[in-house]
Write a protein that holds these residues in place. Structure first.
Motif, PDB file in Angstrom:
ATOM      1  N   UNK A 193       0.846  -1.277   0.036  1.00  0.00           N
ATOM      2  CA  UNK A 193       0.040   0.066   0.034  1.00  0.00           C
ATOM      3  C   UNK A 193       0.859   1.373   0.156  1.00  0.00           C
ATOM      4  N   UNK A 194       1.931   1.344   0.933  1.00  0.00           N
ATOM      5  CA  UNK A 194       2.446   2.651   1.013  1.00  0.00           C
ATOM      6  C   UNK A 194       3.363   3.011  -0.064  1.00  0.00           C
ATOM      7  N   UNK A 195       4.267   2.226  -0.710  1.00  0.00           N
ATOM      8  CA  UNK A 195       4.794   2.461  -1.931  1.00  0.00           C
ATOM      9  C   UNK A 195       4.020   2.569  -3.087  1.00  0.00           C
ATOM     10  N   UNK A 196       2.940   1.788  -3.277  1.00  0.00           N
ATOM     11  CA  UNK A 196       2.204   1.954  -4.566  1.00  0.00           C
ATOM     12  C   UNK A 196       1.662   3.426  -4.380  1.00  0.00           C
ATOM     13  N   UNK A 197       0.941   3.768  -3.078  1.00  0.00           N
ATOM     14  CA  UNK A 197       0.136   4.858  -2.979  1.00  0.00           C
ATOM     15  C   UNK A 197       1.005   5.945  -3.289  1.00  0.00           C
ATOM     16  N   UNK A 198       2.030   6.037  -2.651  1.00  0.00           N
ATOM     17  CA  UNK A 198       2.879   7.214  -2.774  1.00  0.00           C
ATOM     18  C   UNK A 198       3.433   7.465  -4.087  1.00  0.00           C
ATOM     19  N   UNK A 199       3.711   6.501  -5.004  1.00  0.00           N
ATOM     20  CA  UNK A 199       4.183   6.498  -6.504  1.00  0.00           C
ATOM     21  C   UNK A 199       2.728   7.346  -7.040  1.00  0.00           C
ATOM     22  N   UNK A 445     -13.914  18.945  20.722  1.00  0.00           N
ATOM     23  CA  UNK A 445     -13.907  17.375  20.447  1.00  0.00           C
ATOM     24  C   UNK A 445     -14.396  16.987  19.248  1.00  0.00           C
ATOM     25  N   UNK A 446     -15.423  17.488  18.689  1.00  0.00           N
ATOM     26  CA  UNK A 446     -16.207  17.029  17.582  1.00  0.00           C
ATOM     27  C   UNK A 446     -14.985  17.359  16.172  1.00  0.00           C
ATOM     28  N   UNK A 447     -14.426  18.282  16.193  1.00  0.00           N
ATOM     29  CA  UNK A 447     -13.401  18.328  15.198  1.00  0.00           C
ATOM     30  C   UNK A 447     -12.242  17.423  15.403  1.00  0.00           C
ATOM     31  N   UNK A 448     -11.963  16.958  16.535  1.00  0.00           N
ATOM     32  CA  UNK A 448     -10.885  16.060  16.570  1.00  0.00           C
ATOM     33  C   UNK A 448     -11.254  14.782  16.339  1.00  0.00           C
ATOM     34  N   UNK A 449     -12.493  14.410  16.737  1.00  0.00           N
ATOM     35  CA  UNK A 449     -12.988  13.140  16.189  1.00  0.00           C
ATOM     36  C   UNK A 449     -13.451  12.878  14.755  1.00  0.00           C
ATOM     37  N   UNK A 450     -13.823  13.943  14.106  1.00  0.00           N
ATOM     38  CA  UNK A 450     -14.269  14.125  12.846  1.00  0.00           C
ATOM     39  C   UNK A 450     -12.880  13.869  12.071  1.00  0.00           C
ATOM     40  N   UNK A 451     -11.982  14.369  12.424  1.00  0.00           N
ATOM     41  CA  UNK A 451     -10.289  14.114  11.716  1.00  0.00           C
ATOM     42  C   UNK A 451     -10.201  12.829  11.702  1.00  0.00           C
ATOM     43  N   UNK A 452     -10.411  12.311  13.048  1.00  0.00           N
ATOM     44  CA  UNK A 452      -9.948  10.923  13.231  1.00  0.00           C
ATOM     45  C   UNK A 452     -10.812   9.873  12.421  1.00  0.00           C
ATOM     46  N   UNK A 453     -12.061  10.261  12.244  1.00  0.00           N
ATOM     47  CA  UNK A 453     -13.001   9.214  11.401  1.00  0.00           C
ATOM     48  C   UNK A 453     -12.334   9.141  10.034  1.00  0.00           C
ATOM     49  N   UNK A 454     -11.861  10.585   9.450  1.00  0.00           N
ATOM     50  CA  UNK A 454     -11.235  10.488   8.183  1.00  0.00           C
ATOM     51  C   UNK A 454      -9.977   9.774   8.139  1.00  0.00           C
ATOM     52  N   UNK A 455      -9.214   9.831   9.159  1.00  0.00           N
ATOM     53  CA  UNK A 455      -7.838   9.188   9.523  1.00  0.00           C
ATOM     54  C   UNK A 455      -7.850   7.644   9.111  1.00  0.00           C
ATOM     55  N   UNK A 456      -9.136   7.131   9.720  1.00  0.00           N
ATOM     56  CA  UNK A 456      -9.053   5.493   9.824  1.00  0.00           C
ATOM     57  C   UNK A 456      -9.033   5.090   8.363  1.00  0.00           C
ATOM     58  N   UNK A 457      -9.969   5.713   7.386  1.00  0.00           N
ATOM     59  CA  UNK A 457      -9.737   4.908   6.039  1.00  0.00           C
ATOM     60  C   UNK A 457      -8.417   5.490   5.329  1.00  0.00           C
ATOM     61  N   UNK A 458      -8.107   6.628   5.622  1.00  0.00           N
ATOM     62  CA  UNK A 458      -6.750   7.217   5.039  1.00  0.00           C
ATOM     63  C   UNK A 458      -5.841   6.512   5.411  1.00  0.00           C
ATOM     64  N   UNK A 459      -5.764   6.064   6.736  1.00  0.00           N
ATOM     65  CA  UNK A 459      -4.463   5.083   7.233  1.00  0.00           C
ATOM     66  C   UNK A 459      -4.555   3.906   6.758  1.00  0.00           C
ATOM     67  N   UNK A 460      -5.753   3.196   6.453  1.00  0.00           N
ATOM     68  CA  UNK A 460      -5.847   1.897   5.789  1.00  0.00           C
ATOM     69  C   UNK A 460      -5.366   2.205   4.488  1.00  0.00           C
ATOM     70  N   UNK A 461      -5.544   3.102   3.746  1.00  0.00           N
ATOM     71  CA  UNK A 461      -5.297   3.072   2.444  1.00  0.00           C
ATOM     72  C   UNK A 461      -3.905   3.208   2.381  1.00  0.00           C
ATOM     73  N   UNK A 462      -2.959   3.792   3.311  1.00  0.00           N
ATOM     74  CA  UNK A 462      -1.688   4.097   3.107  1.00  0.00           C
ATOM     75  C   UNK A 462      -0.743   3.098   3.690  1.00  0.00           C
ATOM     76  N   UNK A 463      -1.704   2.208   4.378  1.00  0.00           N
ATOM     77  CA  UNK A 463      -1.215   0.735   5.065  1.00  0.00           C
ATOM     78  C   UNK A 463      -0.513   1.047   6.499  1.00  0.00           C
TER      79      UNK A 463
END
Length: 467
Positions: A193-199, A445-463
């Motif tokens: 995921x990481x190398x392919x995504x970065x390229x 807190x709402x902004x922090x948790x909203x960012x984390x909610x986006x971070x989950x699929x983002x982190x999975x995409x990048x490995x």
């Protein structure tokens, strides 16, 4: 007086100060060398040297050598090949590659192909060269450029590619970088995921020049006979996948006049290699130069091959598909996600600092909230820096490994998991606190948790959130 002039010419030749004198830079008494100048794309004047057998005889075939990637690559980079081909009866033009308009992030294969055609015209005009028998030879990046030049000029007599690719430069580069990491023992999500995504991110952001070059489309327009050569220890271009791709593209255009050959133990440039392809030896693979010279003599005499595709060497690992990015994984979407992370993760402690300065402290809903921005920011920024470091050199160093995972990558994954776990703890604490949470704190807190909610699929995409 005549003796003095002869002695002066001899001394100048030894000092390399007489480039226009045939033989001044020849490699061996059986060859002559003459410097030439020609005009490339945009009127750029380029300089090269023609090596040819010494002595009169029938007009001989000629070949222009096209080097691989890099700005301003000097002509001597291909002198070994040029001397070997010239000793076997060919007139060979090597030239200094352009640096104008060519950088790591910006280059044009179209411009390079125009330079090649300028070199072809110069070689056709040389005495002793049959202008109807001049072809092109391309190494690595030249394996994209040489066929492009031939597709624009039917008068080019033949095409030879060495370590060439019939896939996009992006796909080839991902395979190249992945191969280097695999040799270092790396496994898991960094590769998957990481190398392919970065390229793909770099290509979307315009940081990878010619990433989507349509190699099959160009090859389908090539009508000249083509010789493809790969070393079985080519670590930069997959020697098992490219020949069938070449054959399919040529046949789609109606061209069945091709020959493909593999040289056992040879590297990307068909040189001998002492360590399985990592280091390039000085000598060409045995039989390589003989093959090129004999094949050129055959095709320029009308003896055309007919679809000669032997079985490819065994496959180490396949090249990954690199389709165009969907909207949600595009460079713009990635930039927007990172901007959200930085805003939310940096905003939480900054708001706390402002409150402290104003002496308006509010008891935190959960002390885990402090970990989310720290771990999240470190995972995002650290992941980007680490991937950049792996792409910066020709021999990436992933650092110490544990079960095939670089310790740096494992640490970044740990930070990503910690950020998500801490955010879950904060969400649970917020629910338990109910309406007792002040309005300003709810926004933070709402902004922090909203960012984390986006971070989950983002982190999975990048490995970062998968093994």
């Amino acid at each position: 007086m005549k003796t003095t002039l002869t002695l002066l010419a001899f001394v100048l030749a030894l000092l390399g100060l007489a480039p226009g004198i045939p033989g001044a830079s020849a490699s061996g008494p059986e060859l002559t060398a003459a410097d030439v100048g020609f005009t490339g794309t945009g009127g750029l004047v380029l300089h090269g040297t023609v090596l040819a057998p010494r002595g009169a005889g029938p007009a001989r075939p000629g070949v222009v050598l096209v080097t691989g990637s890099g700005a301003g690559v000097p002509r001597d980079h291909l002198r070994t090949e040029a001397v070997a081909f010239a000793r076997r009866g060919l007139a060979v033009l090597i030239y200094d590659k352009r640096s104008a308009g060519y950088t790591r992030f910006r280059r044009s294969y179209s411009d390079l192909a125009g330079d090649v055609l300028g070199a072809v015209r110069a070689l056709r005009a040389r005495p002793g060269v049959d202008p109807a028998k001049v072809g092109v030879w391309g190494l690595s990046e030249g394996g994209w450029v040489a066929p492009l030049a031939a597709s624009r000029d039917r008068g080019v007599a033949f095409v030879v590619v060495v370590g060439g690719n019939a896939m996009t430069p992006l796909r080839q580069q991902v395979w190249n970088e992945e191969s280097a990491l695999r040799r270092a023992g790396v496994r898991g999500s960094l590769l998957d995921r990481g190398k392919v995504g970065f390229a793909r991110f770099g290509a979307d952001a315009g940081l990878f020049a010619e990433a989507g070059f349509d190699a099959p489309g160009v090859l389908a327009k090539v009508r000249q006979p083509l010789l493809g050569i790969w070393g079985t220890r080519d670590l930069q271009s997959p020697p098992h996948e490219n020949p069938p791709l070449f054959a399919a593209a040529l046949r789609r255009g109606g061209n069945t006049h091709y020959t493909f050959r593999y040289f056992a133990g040879a590297d990307h440039a068909a040189h001998e290699t002492p360590d399985g392809g990592t280091t390039r030896g000085a000598a060409l693979a045995p039989g390589y130069a003989d093959l090129v010279a004999a094949w050129v003599r055959d095709v320029t005499s009308g003896r055309l091959p007919n679809g000669d595709l032997p079985a490819p060497p065994p496959e180490d690992h396949p090249a990954r598909a690199t389709p165009p990015s969907a909207w949600w994984e595009s460079a713009r979407a990635q930039a927007a996600a990172v901007a959200l992370f930085l805003t939310a993760f940096a905003g939480y402690p900054l708001a706390a600092l402002v409150r402290r300065i104003r002496r308006r402290t509010v008891a935190p809903v959960s002390r885990w909230a402090r970990l989310v921005p720290v771990a999240g920011t470190a995972a995002v920024a650290g992941g980007f820096v680490y991937l950049v470091s792996l792409a910066a050199g020709s021999s990436p160093d992933p650092g110490p490994l544990l079960a095939g995972r670089p310790l740096v990558w494992l640490a970044l994954q740990g930070l990503a998991v910690a950020a998500v776990a801490a955010a879950l703890a904060v969400a649970v604490a917020w629910v338990r606190a109910g309406t007792g949470v002040p309005r300003g704190e709810r926004v933070r807190l709402g902004l922090l948790l909203a960012a984390t909610a986006v971070f989950v699929p983002w982190g999975a995409y990048w490995g970062l959130l998968v093994p």
